[in-house]
Design an enzyme around this catalytic site. Sequence first.
Site, PDB file in Angstrom:
ATOM      1  N   GLU A 185       3.776  -2.052   5.284  1.00 14.86           N
ATOM      2  CA  GLU A 185       4.592  -3.068   5.977  1.00 14.86           C
ATOM      3  C   GLU A 185       5.780  -2.363   6.603  1.00 14.86           C
ATOM      4  OE1 GLU A 185       5.935  -6.208   3.391  1.00 14.86           O
ATOM      5  OE2 GLU A 185       7.335  -6.999   4.860  1.00 14.86           O
ATOM      6  N   HIS A 240      10.806  -2.172  -0.191  1.00 11.32           N
ATOM      7  CA  HIS A 240      10.211  -2.744  -1.402  1.00 11.32           C
ATOM      8  C   HIS A 240       8.777  -2.258  -1.606  1.00 11.32           C
ATOM      9  CE1 HIS A 240       9.032  -5.928   1.625  1.00 11.32           C
ATOM     10  NE2 HIS A 240       7.893  -5.868   0.967  1.00 11.32           N
ATOM     11  N   HIS A 264       1.242  -3.223  -1.426  1.00 12.34           N
ATOM     12  CA  HIS A 264       1.704  -2.590  -0.178  1.00 12.34           C
ATOM     13  C   HIS A 264       3.060  -1.931  -0.414  1.00 12.34           C
ATOM     14  CE1 HIS A 264       3.614  -6.632   0.090  1.00 12.34           C
ATOM     15  NE2 HIS A 264       4.568  -6.013   0.750  1.00 12.34           N
TER      16      HIS A 264
END
Length: 149
Positions: free
Chosen positions: A136, A8, A87
Amino acid sequence: MKLGRLNHIGVATPSIAESIAHFTDTMGATKVHKPFDMEEQGVKVCFVDTPTDSGYNGTQIELIEPLDDNSPIAGFLVKNPLGGQHHICFEVEDIEDARKWFEGQGKRILGPPRIGAHGTPIFFLHPKDMMGQLTEIMETPKEGAHWSN
Ligand SMILES: CC[C@H](C(=O)O)C(=O)SCCNC(=O)CCNC(=O)[C@H](O)C(C)(C)COP(=O)(O)OP(=O)(O)OC[C@H]1O[C@@H](n2cnc3c(N)ncnc32)[C@H](O)[C@@H]1OP(=O)(O)O
Ligand SMILES: [Co+2]
């Protein structure tokens, strides 16, 4: 380490409601999941699916809104009041192997191990060690572990 799929893109927003309207009305998104709070992470989260040729298993947009002023994204929104790309999240097969890899590369891991919005272990790498990109790392959900909200 073997890089996995881009799971994502995290997009910070002052208002998930406004961002849902934007992605639905302006961007034509047709699959918006129910928003949910992650108190331990200090954010409200809402996933917007992006289509791929074979249906909805593409990279998602992860809308994140601070739950309070202590949220880790509160500072980002002070600097970027409209929100924006916050992010990126890549999947890995084994979170511990990935942790060892990045630590061996001298990259700073932010905060304690935690469970992310897809219910699997995640960690974050400091943007200053990652070419300016807050990154992440998320363990791929095990076969059959279906996440939906
Ligand atoms: C629910 C989990 C969900 C999931 O997918 O499972 C999520 O993704 S939740 C996402 C929200 N949580 C986090 O982001 C946790 C990790 N983030 C942090 O710990 C902080 O955001 C941190 C340390 C990256 C930045 O904190 P803060 O903004 O308070 O610190 P500074 O203002 O001092 O920033 C330091 C330095 O980094 C630059 N910065 C900050 N945020 C970003 C960013 N998103 N991308 C790139 N760079 C960033 C900031 O500009 C400062 O640089 P400087 O040159 O010193 O100005
Ligand atoms: Co995320």
